[in-house]
Design a protein around this motif. Structure first.
Motif, PDB file in Angstrom:
ATOM      1  N   LEU A  54      42.038 -20.300  53.233  1.00  0.00           N
ATOM      2  CA  LEU A  54      41.435 -21.622  53.052  1.00  0.00           C
ATOM      3  C   LEU A  54      42.483 -22.724  53.201  1.00  0.00           C
ATOM      4  N   SER A  55      43.702 -22.467  52.734  1.00  0.00           N
ATOM      5  CA  SER A  55      44.772 -23.441  52.922  1.00  0.00           C
ATOM      6  C   SER A  55      45.042 -23.663  54.406  1.00  0.00           C
ATOM      7  N   ALA A  56      45.153 -22.552  55.160  1.00  0.00           N
ATOM      8  CA  ALA A  56      45.359 -22.678  56.612  1.00  0.00           C
ATOM      9  C   ALA A  56      44.173 -23.371  57.266  1.00  0.00           C
ATOM     10  N   ALA A  57      42.966 -22.993  56.871  1.00  0.00           N
ATOM     11  CA  ALA A  57      41.762 -23.585  57.449  1.00  0.00           C
ATOM     12  C   ALA A  57      41.724 -25.086  57.219  1.00  0.00           C
ATOM     13  N   SER A  58      42.122 -25.511  56.018  1.00  0.00           N
ATOM     14  CA  SER A  58      42.062 -26.934  55.699  1.00  0.00           C
ATOM     15  C   SER A  58      42.977 -27.764  56.587  1.00  0.00           C
TER      16      SER A  58
ATOM     17  N   GLY B 280      31.879 -31.313  54.120  1.00  0.00           N
ATOM     18  CA  GLY B 280      31.521 -30.182  53.272  1.00  0.00           C
ATOM     19  C   GLY B 280      32.724 -29.326  52.926  1.00  0.00           C
ATOM     20  N   PRO B 281      32.533 -28.273  52.110  1.00  0.00           N
ATOM     21  CA  PRO B 281      33.640 -27.426  51.663  1.00  0.00           C
ATOM     22  C   PRO B 281      34.304 -26.673  52.820  1.00  0.00           C
ATOM     23  N   VAL B 282      35.602 -26.434  52.688  1.00  0.00           N
ATOM     24  CA  VAL B 282      36.343 -25.712  53.724  1.00  0.00           C
ATOM     25  C   VAL B 282      35.774 -24.310  53.916  1.00  0.00           C
ATOM     26  N   ALA B 283      35.439 -23.625  52.825  1.00  0.00           N
ATOM     27  CA  ALA B 283      34.932 -22.249  52.918  1.00  0.00           C
ATOM     28  C   ALA B 283      33.516 -22.175  53.465  1.00  0.00           C
ATOM     29  N   GLY B 284      32.805 -23.305  53.466  1.00  0.00           N
ATOM     30  CA  GLY B 284      31.393 -23.320  53.830  1.00  0.00           C
ATOM     31  C   GLY B 284      30.555 -23.659  52.606  1.00  0.00           C
TER      32      GLY B 284
ATOM     33  N   ALA C 103      33.726 -19.864  59.471  1.00  0.00           N
ATOM     34  CA  ALA C 103      34.685 -20.574  60.315  1.00  0.00           C
ATOM     35  C   ALA C 103      34.120 -20.691  61.731  1.00  0.00           C
ATOM     36  N   PRO C 104      34.752 -21.513  62.568  1.00  0.00           N
ATOM     37  CA  PRO C 104      34.318 -21.627  63.959  1.00  0.00           C
ATOM     38  C   PRO C 104      34.737 -20.400  64.778  1.00  0.00           C
ATOM     39  N   GLY C 105      34.045 -19.289  64.539  1.00  0.00           N
ATOM     40  CA  GLY C 105      34.349 -18.018  65.184  1.00  0.00           C
ATOM     41  C   GLY C 105      35.205 -17.145  64.290  1.00  0.00           C
ATOM     42  N   SER C 106      35.189 -15.837  64.572  1.00  0.00           N
ATOM     43  CA  SER C 106      36.043 -14.930  63.805  1.00  0.00           C
ATOM     44  C   SER C 106      37.497 -15.003  64.248  1.00  0.00           C
ATOM     45  N   LYS C 107      37.741 -15.483  65.455  1.00  0.00           N
ATOM     46  CA  LYS C 107      39.111 -15.534  65.973  1.00  0.00           C
ATOM     47  C   LYS C 107      40.037 -16.391  65.095  1.00  0.00           C
ATOM     48  N   PRO C 108      39.645 -17.615  64.680  1.00  0.00           N
ATOM     49  CA  PRO C 108      40.549 -18.355  63.797  1.00  0.00           C
ATOM     50  C   PRO C 108      40.750 -17.703  62.437  1.00  0.00           C
ATOM     51  N   LEU C 109      39.746 -16.967  61.962  1.00  0.00           N
ATOM     52  CA  LEU C 109      39.931 -16.242  60.703  1.00  0.00           C
ATOM     53  C   LEU C 109      40.996 -15.159  60.859  1.00  0.00           C
TER      54      LEU C 109
ATOM     55  N   LEU D 214      37.559  -8.319  46.203  1.00  0.00           N
ATOM     56  CA  LEU D 214      37.628  -8.787  44.829  1.00  0.00           C
ATOM     57  C   LEU D 214      39.016  -8.487  44.259  1.00  0.00           C
ATOM     58  N   GLY D 215      39.378  -9.210  43.221  1.00  0.00           N
ATOM     59  CA  GLY D 215      40.658  -8.943  42.568  1.00  0.00           C
ATOM     60  C   GLY D 215      41.720  -9.954  42.975  1.00  0.00           C
ATOM     61  N   PRO D 216      42.857  -9.937  42.280  1.00  0.00           N
ATOM     62  CA  PRO D 216      43.905 -10.941  42.499  1.00  0.00           C
ATOM     63  C   PRO D 216      44.432 -10.993  43.933  1.00  0.00           C
ATOM     64  N   TRP D 217      44.653  -9.818  44.555  1.00  0.00           N
ATOM     65  CA  TRP D 217      45.193  -9.827  45.918  1.00  0.00           C
ATOM     66  C   TRP D 217      44.199 -10.466  46.878  1.00  0.00           C
ATOM     67  N   GLY D 218      42.933 -10.039  46.820  1.00  0.00           N
ATOM     68  CA  GLY D 218      41.925 -10.605  47.699  1.00  0.00           C
ATOM     69  C   GLY D 218      41.748 -12.098  47.482  1.00  0.00           C
ATOM     70  N   GLU D 219      41.778 -12.516  46.222  1.00  0.00           N
ATOM     71  CA  GLU D 219      41.632 -13.940  45.912  1.00  0.00           C
ATOM     72  C   GLU D 219      42.800 -14.736  46.470  1.00  0.00           C
ATOM     73  N   ALA D 220      44.008 -14.178  46.392  1.00  0.00           N
ATOM     74  CA  ALA D 220      45.187 -14.874  46.918  1.00  0.00           C
ATOM     75  C   ALA D 220      45.122 -14.987  48.437  1.00  0.00           C
ATOM     76  N   ILE D 221      44.676 -13.922  49.111  1.00  0.00           N
ATOM     77  CA  ILE D 221      44.568 -13.969  50.573  1.00  0.00           C
ATOM     78  C   ILE D 221      43.513 -14.991  50.980  1.00  0.00           C
ATOM     79  N   ARG D 222      42.378 -14.976  50.294  1.00  0.00           N
ATOM     80  CA  ARG D 222      41.312 -15.953  50.610  1.00  0.00           C
ATOM     81  C   ARG D 222      41.819 -17.377  50.398  1.00  0.00           C
ATOM     82  N   ALA D 223      42.526 -17.611  49.315  1.00  0.00           N
ATOM     83  CA  ALA D 223      43.066 -18.943  49.061  1.00  0.00           C
ATOM     84  C   ALA D 223      44.038 -19.355  50.166  1.00  0.00           C
ATOM     85  N   GLY D 224      44.857 -18.404  50.636  1.00  0.00           N
ATOM     86  CA  GLY D 224      45.775 -18.709  51.724  1.00  0.00           C
ATOM     87  C   GLY D 224      45.045 -19.046  53.012  1.00  0.00           C
TER      88      GLY D 224
END
Length: 284
Positions: A267-271, A66-70, A97-103, A255-265
């Motif tokens: 997800l990259s680490a999570a993957s 399934g998707p990395v984000a859920g 994610a598997p707990g808030s700690k990895p996030l 929301l917004g470019p900064w938040g989207e960039a952090i979320r993408a980062g």
């Protein structure tokens, strides 16, 4: 003769997180028959809510990654959870994610800069910063509560850190707090959000204890209500539903470019680290 295996090998951090180390020690002694009352770990040991157990059983038949984000359904459920707590949220702002700690660890890995922490704080924040190659800059808490740095002391710590060549960029708050068990009042949350705005800090608001406040009528203000464009909120089911061992965590990104960039980062680490939250846990 020089022992190159000793001299050329970088130091490896081998210390286990002290609360997990204590938990294992207590379990070993209890298994050996010692009559211990375990007060050293943050779980209630209550039986799980039976409908959750039923959903885990249903999810056990779903074996694809399934998707990395859920999955969209679980992110929509998470968005609804935040929305019901005065934080209007869309599914694309959510990562599970598997707990808030990895996030929290992923945020340290992808957001540049050193980390400002209240003192005292949960014992994992500072080691995670160190693992990410950052400095943990501790700031004393105010007299009335824990979980946040004293605003005046925070301003001074930022100034001194920058003078010393450090780069404070992330402010971690815990609402309600572990370890003091207190909750920062709204006026202090607003003051800290104002400092974050002035100093261009990312706020990471750890709100995993939000739903277990002793008095639900206690005034609660999330930094994401005051500074939504610069606040990431983390939470999970470990405390409120007593399923810590299931490892179910969630994060809400701005929301917004900064938040989207952090979320993408993240997800990259999570993957590359945990891939995705286990499907039975997503079903729960």
């Amino acid at each position: 003769m020089t022992d190159t295996a000793t001299t050329d090998t970088p130091a490896i951090r081998t210390r286990m997180s002290p609360n997990l180390e204590l938990n294992q020690l207590v379990a070993q002694r209890q298994a050996a028959g010692e009559p211990l009352v375990h007060l050293g770990f943050g779980e209630s040991r209550l039986p799980p809510f039976e409908p959750l157990v039923e959903r885990v059983a249903v999810g056990a038949r779903q074996t694809a990654y399934g998707p990395v984000a859920g999955d969209l359904a679980v992110r929509a459920a998470g968005a609804g959870w935040f929305t019901r707590r005065r934080l209007p949220t869309e599914p694309d702002q959510v990562v599970v994610a598997p707990g808030s700690k990895p996030l929290l660890m992923a945020l340290d890995l992808v957001v540049p800069g050193d980390v400002l922490l209240p003192r005292p704080a949960w014992n994992t924040y500072a080691p995670q910063a160190a693992l990410a190659g950052k400095r943990a800059l501790a700031v004393e808490i105010p007299a009335e509560c824990g979980g946040i740095p004293d605003p005046g002391a925070l301003r001074e710590r930022i100034r001194a850190a920058r003078t010393a060549g450090h780069d404070p960029r992330i402010l971690v708050l815990t609402l309600p707090d572990n370890p003091t068990g207190t909750l920062a009042p709204p006026h202090l949350v607003r003051e800290l959000c104002a400092i974050a705005e002035q100093e261009d800090l990312l706020i990471v608001s750890d709100e995993i204890y939000r739903d277990v406040m002793h008095d639900p009528a206690t005034p609660y203000l999330s930094p994401a209500e005051v500074a939504p464009e610069r606040t990431v909120v983390t939470s999970g089911l470990s405390k409120s539903l007593a399923v810590g061992g299931w490892r179910i965590g969630i994060a809400r990104f701005p929301l917004g470019p900064w938040g989207e960039a952090i979320r993408a980062g993240v997800l990259s680490a999570a993957s590359e680290i945990w891939s995705t939250l286990a499907r039975p846990m997503q079903e729960a």
